[in-house]
Design a protein around this motif. Structure first.
Motif, short mmCIF file in Angstrom:
data_model
loop_
_atom_site.label_atom_id
_atom_site.label_comp_id
_atom_site.label_asym_id
_atom_site.label_seq_id
_atom_site.Cartn_x
_atom_site.Cartn_y
_atom_site.Cartn_z
N GLU A 122 0.94 -1.09 0.07
CA GLU A 122 0.26 0.02 0.15
C GLU A 122 0.92 1.32 -0.01
N ARG A 123 1.85 1.17 0.78
CA ARG A 123 2.66 2.35 0.98
C ARG A 123 3.72 2.64 -0.30
N LEU A 124 4.07 1.58 -1.13
CA LEU A 124 4.99 1.74 -2.09
C LEU A 124 4.09 1.74 -3.44
N ALA A 125 2.83 1.86 -3.28
CA ALA A 125 1.69 2.09 -4.38
C ALA A 125 2.09 3.74 -5.05
N ALA A 126 2.42 4.26 -4.00
CA ALA A 126 2.51 5.97 -4.24
C ALA A 126 3.72 6.03 -5.36
N LEU A 127 4.60 4.90 -5.58
CA LEU A 127 5.54 4.92 -6.47
C LEU A 127 5.03 4.39 -7.90
N GLU A 128 3.76 3.98 -7.89
CA GLU A 128 3.24 3.72 -9.32
C GLU A 128 4.06 2.52 -9.70
N PRO A 129 4.28 1.48 -9.19
CA PRO A 129 5.28 0.41 -9.46
C PRO A 129 4.65 -0.66 -10.70
N THR A 130 5.34 -0.75 -11.77
CA THR A 130 4.95 -1.72 -12.97
C THR A 130 5.13 -3.31 -12.25
N GLN A 131 6.00 -3.11 -11.40
CA GLN A 131 6.34 -4.57 -10.72
C GLN A 131 6.87 -4.39 -9.26
N LEU A 132 6.13 -5.26 -8.35
CA LEU A 132 6.60 -4.96 -7.00
C LEU A 132 6.81 -6.36 -6.43
N ASP A 133 7.87 -6.92 -5.90
CA ASP A 133 7.81 -8.19 -5.24
C ASP A 133 8.44 -7.55 -3.76
N ARG A 139 13.10 -7.72 1.61
CA ARG A 139 13.74 -7.34 0.24
C ARG A 139 12.69 -6.79 -0.66
N VAL A 140 12.93 -5.65 -1.28
CA VAL A 140 11.79 -5.06 -2.36
C VAL A 140 12.60 -4.94 -3.44
N ARG A 141 11.84 -5.64 -4.54
CA ARG A 141 12.25 -5.46 -5.94
C ARG A 141 11.01 -4.80 -6.69
N ILE A 142 11.37 -3.41 -7.11
CA ILE A 142 10.37 -2.57 -7.69
C ILE A 142 11.01 -2.00 -8.90
N LEU A 143 9.78 -1.87 -9.78
CA LEU A 143 10.14 -1.18 -11.03
C LEU A 143 9.10 -0.30 -11.08
N SER A 144 9.51 1.21 -11.69
CA SER A 144 8.76 2.22 -11.65
C SER A 144 9.42 3.39 -12.68
N ASN A 145 8.39 3.79 -13.40
CA ASN A 145 8.82 4.97 -14.21
C ASN A 145 9.33 6.30 -13.44
N TYR A 155 12.31 4.59 0.54
CA TYR A 155 12.37 4.84 2.03
C TYR A 155 11.18 5.84 2.56
N ASP A 156 11.30 6.84 1.75
CA ASP A 156 10.23 7.98 2.12
C ASP A 156 8.81 7.37 2.03
N CYS A 157 8.44 6.18 1.41
CA CYS A 157 7.23 5.54 1.57
C CYS A 157 6.88 4.76 2.67
N VAL A 158 8.10 4.67 3.44
CA VAL A 158 7.99 3.44 4.74
C VAL A 158 8.50 4.01 5.85
N ARG A 159 9.05 5.29 5.86
CA ARG A 159 9.89 5.73 6.98
C ARG A 159 9.13 5.67 8.12
N ASP A 160 7.83 5.78 8.26
CA ASP A 160 7.35 5.77 9.51
C ASP A 160 6.89 4.27 10.13
N LEU A 161 7.33 3.25 9.43
CA LEU A 161 7.40 1.90 9.58
C LEU A 161 8.78 1.41 10.33
N MET A 162 9.78 2.32 10.21
CA MET A 162 11.11 2.19 10.70
C MET A 162 11.34 2.70 11.88
N ALA A 214 15.84 -1.37 -6.92
CA ALA A 214 14.98 -0.49 -7.72
C ALA A 214 15.34 0.01 -9.12
N GLY A 215 14.56 -0.21 -9.98
CA GLY A 215 14.74 0.04 -11.42
C GLY A 215 13.90 0.59 -12.33
N LEU A 216 14.10 0.73 -13.46
CA LEU A 216 13.13 1.17 -14.52
C LEU A 216 12.37 -0.07 -15.16
#
Length: 95
Positions: free
Chosen positions: A14-25, A47-53, A68-75, A86-88
């Motif tokens: 939910e938090r990482l959805a803000a980055l509009e990922p095309t793939q999220l593991d 471990r987060v594997r994320i692809l986003s434009n 990290y900005d998306c999950v900062r409050d969880l740490m 993190a990649g394209l």
């Protein structure tokens, strides 16, 4: 909120959805860190594997900061550590 896998995965997604990922593991690697001081009290390692434009034109450090900005409050609890890949998204139609 407890730090069980069943509730942390959806929360991270939910938090990482803000980055509009095309793939999220999301891979819970907590079992690899059993006995580690940071794992005390149920804190988790992921471990987060994320692809986003949204990563276009950004270097590795800037991409990681966005994540990290998306999950900062969880740490540091319930999330103790985050390994980030993190990649394209691949570009289609190029020859």
């Amino acid at each position: 909120m407890t730090s069980t896998e069943t509730d942390l995965n959806p929360l991270l997604a939910e938090r990482l959805a803000a980055l509009e990922p095309t793939q999220l593991d999301l891979i819970d690697e907590s079992h690899l860190h059993a006995g580690h001081a940071g794992a005390q009290g149920g804190a988790r390692h992921f471990r987060v594997r994320i692809l986003s434009n949204r990563f276009q034109g950004l270097g590795t450090l800037a991409r990681h900061r966005l994540v990290y900005d998306c999950v900062r409050d969880l740490m540091p609890h319930p999330l103790h550590a985050l390994a980030i890949e993190a990649g394209l998204p691949p570009t289609e139609g190029l020859s």
